[in-house]
Write a protein that holds these residues in place. Structure first.
Motif, PDB file in Angstrom:
ATOM      1  N   TRP A 107      29.792  37.546  49.795  1.00 57.90           N
ATOM      2  CA  TRP A 107      28.325  37.630  49.767  1.00 57.90           C
ATOM      3  C   TRP A 107      27.731  37.816  48.371  1.00 57.90           C
ATOM      4  N   PHE A 108      28.436  38.544  47.513  1.00 54.70           N
ATOM      5  CA  PHE A 108      27.853  38.900  46.212  1.00 54.70           C
ATOM      6  C   PHE A 108      28.657  38.358  45.026  1.00 54.70           C
ATOM      7  N   HIS A 109      29.716  37.591  45.314  1.00 57.60           N
ATOM      8  CA  HIS A 109      30.553  36.968  44.278  1.00 57.60           C
ATOM      9  C   HIS A 109      31.140  37.993  43.304  1.00 57.60           C
ATOM     10  N   VAL A 110      31.431  39.174  43.824  1.00 55.66           N
ATOM     11  CA  VAL A 110      32.096  40.210  43.014  1.00 55.66           C
ATOM     12  C   VAL A 110      33.598  39.965  43.148  1.00 55.66           C
ATOM     13  N   THR A 111      34.111  39.067  42.336  1.00 55.98           N
ATOM     14  CA  THR A 111      35.492  38.601  42.504  1.00 55.98           C
ATOM     15  C   THR A 111      36.508  39.374  41.673  1.00 55.98           C
ATOM     16  N   GLU A 112      36.062  40.049  40.631  1.00 56.86           N
ATOM     17  CA  GLU A 112      37.007  40.741  39.752  1.00 56.86           C
ATOM     18  C   GLU A 112      37.456  42.072  40.347  1.00 56.86           C
TER      19      GLU A 112
END
Length: 316
Positions: free
Chosen positions: A88-93
């Protein structure tokens, strides 16, 4: 940095891409995952409240069921928040050590759940095959010892996999994990070094836990069925069998989904990555989602107390 002749030394941050090939629809995939997670939380918390508040349920079978509920809450919580952050928020790290911690938590809770299912099967075996000795054998002291052994066994067996990654693997081809969470083999395959020892360790843990538990659970239910079918009265047979239905359903869905995910990750090179990732992510959410529903529907004592709670609320 994913070129084959380039290696990265001890990366501090890794990147989880979610479901490879389905990045454009991950937002929508997150909706049913979120719904399953919320139902799992509500269902398992409700189950725990019933077991804790009702003194008549302070028996080994329901204590183990409560442990299963706690494990399900912890397992789903160690996966879903980060997964939804990716979708949903593209917090991939994710920090490398946090990734290892998530990996350790996921696999430890999986092993713990397997151990609890074994304990529940043994409890049913003694209750049905040796009913007069059940209370003496499954004392509160033994239940506490079994709970401690299940948790310690899981933590001790999974920890070497974590240590081997941290100490042995220093160079990596890439920092991008083609997964929605930090799974052991998904992390190990990033390494540019020999990973044979890591693979052997993972297989050893999987077959030690699953092999032992499945064997003992299967033998327990074979003995249970033999005893049940020897009972002279049909009503007694049905009553004894009904006490095991929920356990059998949970046992079958947990191990069947688990084996598919395990072997697909190691030997299913012909399976499209997005199918495997979707399946493995769903597999970790299905048990926490289904367990309270199965036990709520199939366990008479739980069902009776649920009706009492809802009826008392309606009267208010």
């Amino acid at each position: 940095m994913s070129i084959s002749n380039v290696t990265i030394f001890m990366p501090s941050v890794l990147t989880l891409i979610g479901i490879p090939g389905l990045e454009s629809v991950q937002y929508w995939i997150g909706i049913p995952f979120c719904a399953m997670y919320l139902i799992a939380l509500i269902g398992n918390f409700f189950l725990l409240i019933i077991i804790i508040s009702e003194h008549s349920l302070h028996q080994p079978m329901y204590i183990f069921l409560g442990m299963l509920g706690v494990t399900d809450i912890a397992l789903s919580t160690s996966i879903v928040p980060k997964m939804l952050g990716i979708f949903w928020f593209h917090v991939t790290e994710i920090n490398f050590d946090c990734c290892l911690l998530q990996m350790w938590l996921i696999h430890t809770f999986q092993c713990t759940e397997s151990g609890i299912l074994l304990a529940m099967a043994l409890d049913r075996y003694v209750a049905i095959c040796y009913p007069l000795r059940h209370a003496a054998i499954f004392s509160h002291q033994l239940v506490t010892q079994i709970a401690a052994m299940v948790i310690l066994r899981a933590a001790i067996l999974v920890t070497p996999c974590l240590v081997l990654i941290k100490l042995r693997l220093q160079f990596y081809h890439t920092t991008v994990i083609s997964h929605s969470y930090c799974e052991h083999m998904a992390v190990v395959k990033l390494a540019a070094e020999n990973i044979r020892v890591n693979k052997i360790c993972g297989l050893f843990v999987a077959f030690t836990i699953a092999g032992l538990d499945i064997t003992l659970i299967t033998l327990s239910y074979i003995e249970i069925f033999i005893t049940v079918f020897r009972l002279p009265q049909k009503e007694a047979r049905l009553k004894a069998f009904n006490t095991c239905v929920a356990h059998i359903c949970v046992f079958l869905q947990f191990y069947s989904l688990g084996f598919f995910s395990f072997f697909a990750h190691r030997f299913g090179s012909h399976i499209p990555p997005y199918i495997h990732i979707l399946f493995s992510s769903t597999y970790l959410l299905v048990p926490p989602f289904l367990n309270p529903l199965v036990y709520g529907a199939k366990t008479k004592q739980i069902r009776v107390h649920m009706v009492k709670i809802f009826s008392s609320k309606n009267l208010l």
